[in-house]
Write a protein that holds these residues in place. Structure first.
Motif, short mmCIF file in Angstrom:
data_model
loop_
_atom_site.label_atom_id
_atom_site.label_comp_id
_atom_site.label_asym_id
_atom_site.label_seq_id
_atom_site.Cartn_x
_atom_site.Cartn_y
_atom_site.Cartn_z
N LEU A 80 -121.88 77.25 -38.69
CA LEU A 80 -122.79 77.66 -37.61
C LEU A 80 -124.25 77.75 -38.05
O LEU A 80 -125.14 77.31 -37.32
N PRO A 81 -124.54 78.29 -39.23
CA PRO A 81 -125.96 78.37 -39.63
C PRO A 81 -126.52 77.07 -40.20
O PRO A 81 -127.70 77.01 -40.55
N LYS A 82 -125.69 76.04 -40.30
CA LYS A 82 -126.14 74.80 -40.92
C LYS A 82 -126.47 73.74 -39.88
O LYS A 82 -125.91 73.74 -38.78
N THR A 83 -127.35 72.83 -40.24
CA THR A 83 -127.74 71.72 -39.37
C THR A 83 -127.24 70.41 -39.99
O THR A 83 -127.46 70.15 -41.18
N LYS A 112 -126.65 75.31 -33.91
CA LYS A 112 -125.75 76.35 -33.39
C LYS A 112 -125.20 76.02 -32.01
O LYS A 112 -124.01 76.20 -31.75
N SER A 113 -126.06 75.55 -31.10
CA SER A 113 -125.60 75.30 -29.73
C SER A 113 -124.54 74.21 -29.68
O SER A 113 -123.56 74.31 -28.93
N THR A 114 -124.70 73.16 -30.50
CA THR A 114 -123.70 72.08 -30.52
C THR A 114 -122.43 72.54 -31.21
O THR A 114 -121.32 72.22 -30.77
N TRP A 115 -122.57 73.31 -32.30
CA TRP A 115 -121.38 73.84 -32.97
C TRP A 115 -120.56 74.71 -32.00
O TRP A 115 -119.33 74.59 -31.94
N LEU A 116 -121.24 75.58 -31.25
CA LEU A 116 -120.53 76.46 -30.33
C LEU A 116 -119.88 75.67 -29.19
O LEU A 116 -118.79 76.01 -28.74
N ALA A 117 -120.56 74.63 -28.72
CA ALA A 117 -119.97 73.79 -27.67
C ALA A 117 -118.68 73.15 -28.17
O ALA A 117 -117.67 73.09 -27.45
N LEU A 118 -118.69 72.67 -29.40
CA LEU A 118 -117.49 72.08 -29.99
C LEU A 118 -116.40 73.13 -30.20
O LEU A 118 -115.23 72.90 -29.90
N ALA A 119 -116.80 74.29 -30.69
CA ALA A 119 -115.82 75.34 -30.99
C ALA A 119 -115.14 75.88 -29.74
O ALA A 119 -113.96 76.22 -29.77
N THR A 120 -115.89 75.95 -28.65
CA THR A 120 -115.36 76.53 -27.41
C THR A 120 -114.84 75.47 -26.44
O THR A 120 -114.48 75.80 -25.31
N ASN A 121 -114.84 74.22 -26.89
CA ASN A 121 -114.40 73.12 -26.02
C ASN A 121 -115.16 73.16 -24.69
O ASN A 121 -114.58 73.17 -23.60
N ALA A 122 -116.47 73.19 -24.79
CA ALA A 122 -117.33 73.26 -23.61
C ALA A 122 -117.03 72.10 -22.65
O ALA A 122 -116.81 70.97 -23.09
N PRO A 123 -117.02 72.35 -21.34
CA PRO A 123 -116.71 71.28 -20.39
C PRO A 123 -117.86 70.29 -20.26
O PRO A 123 -119.02 70.60 -20.57
N THR A 124 -117.54 69.10 -19.81
CA THR A 124 -118.58 68.12 -19.51
C THR A 124 -119.36 68.57 -18.28
O THR A 124 -118.86 69.33 -17.45
N VAL A 125 -120.58 68.09 -18.16
CA VAL A 125 -121.39 68.43 -17.00
C VAL A 125 -120.86 67.68 -15.77
O VAL A 125 -120.07 66.75 -15.87
#
Length: 277
Positions: free
Chosen positions: A63-66, A122-135
């Motif tokens: 999470l803290p890494k880019t 962080k935002s992309t990591w969290l989207a991957l971790a939470t299986n964020a839905p497509t727009v």
């Protein structure tokens, strides 16, 4: 003198009559507040709580890494696994982010309504971790107008061809991304510009100062150096590569159909939907 004192200060309370029986008046009691102190807000839910212990540990470390093109290591391995699970990385996994990986990041970010910069923070990591839905796949109202409209959805990599507000055809497209400049040979992100334009020209084989002739067959031109055109590279390499900003068509017959049926002056609207809160 008494008048001046009354005007300049608050008057002191006067004593009332003594209670019967000669008792003294009870001393005033201090007031006690009965209000309830505000409750401490609960801590925000852990977005990683649903993951297995092993996966949670991996994401917490990353999470803290880019991560970006050229990155390597354990977080790259995690990234490729998550992109593969989301359907954006069909290739063999490696320990570094190459061209295909950089374009997979960009395509995933667009699909989730994130800033498509190719940098996994962080935002992309969290989207991957939470299986964020497509727009949403819903087209904006500006695409449902009179005449021919080419409506390009960067999130879902589609070009919808409409006439007088009705959908006639849909095409899968490849958009701008991580690519090498033809002259400087520098690798960088070449985004496709969002906005609304009009088709100003059409050429079967336009000359390009950077790429020569034959690189952009059946070009429907709507923006300087950004056209809708057939791409042999898209046909053979798919989404492992990208355009330099143009809207690539995979099949030659589809590019010819768009070329023939799109008149000069037709509206071209390109958009990237954003994630809703």
């Amino acid at each position: 003198m008494s008048l001046l004192l009354l005007g300049g200060c608050a008057a002191a309370p006067t004593a009332g009559p003594a209670p019967a029986g000669g008792e003294s008046a009870p001393a005033p009691q201090p007031s006690v507040s009965t209000s309830t102190p505000p409750a401490t807000p609960p801590p925000p839910p852990d977005p990683l709580a649903h993951l297995s212990a092993k996966k949670r540990k991996q994401f917490k470390a990353c999470l803290p890494k880019t991560v970006r093109a050229g990155s390597s290591g354990d977080c790259v391995t995690l990234l490729q696994s998550e992109l593969k699970e989301a359907g954006f990385y069909p290739w063999s996994k490696t320990r570094y982010v190459g061209v295909a990986g950089a374009n997979a990041i960009l395509n995933y970010q667009r699909s989730r309504g994130l800033d498509a910069d190719g940098w996994v923070g962080k935002s992309t990591w969290l989207a991957l971790a939470t299986n964020a839905p497509t727009v949403s796949k819903e087209l904006p109202k500006t695409c449902y107008t009179k005449g021919v409209v080419l409506c390009v959805d960067q999130a879902h990599r589609t070009l919808t061809w409409l006439k007088d507000g009705k959908v006639v055809k849909k095409f899968k497209v490849r958009l701008g991304g991580y690519a090498q400049h033809a002259k400087t040979h520098i690798w960088r992100n070449f985004p496709t510009a969002n906005g609304t334009w009009k088709v100003y020209d059409k050429q079967v084989n336009p000359y390009s100062e950077n790429y020569g002739s034959g690189a952009m067959p059946y070009s429907t031109m709507f923006y300087p150096d950004m056209y809708v055109h057939y791409s042999p590279g898209f046909s053979s390499q798919g989404y492992s590569q990208s355009s330099h900003g143009c809207v690539n068509i995979r099949k030659l017959s589809d590019a010819i159909w768009i070329f023939k049926n799109t008149p000069i002056g037709a509206k071209v609207h390109i958009f990237s939907p954003k994630a809703t809160a």
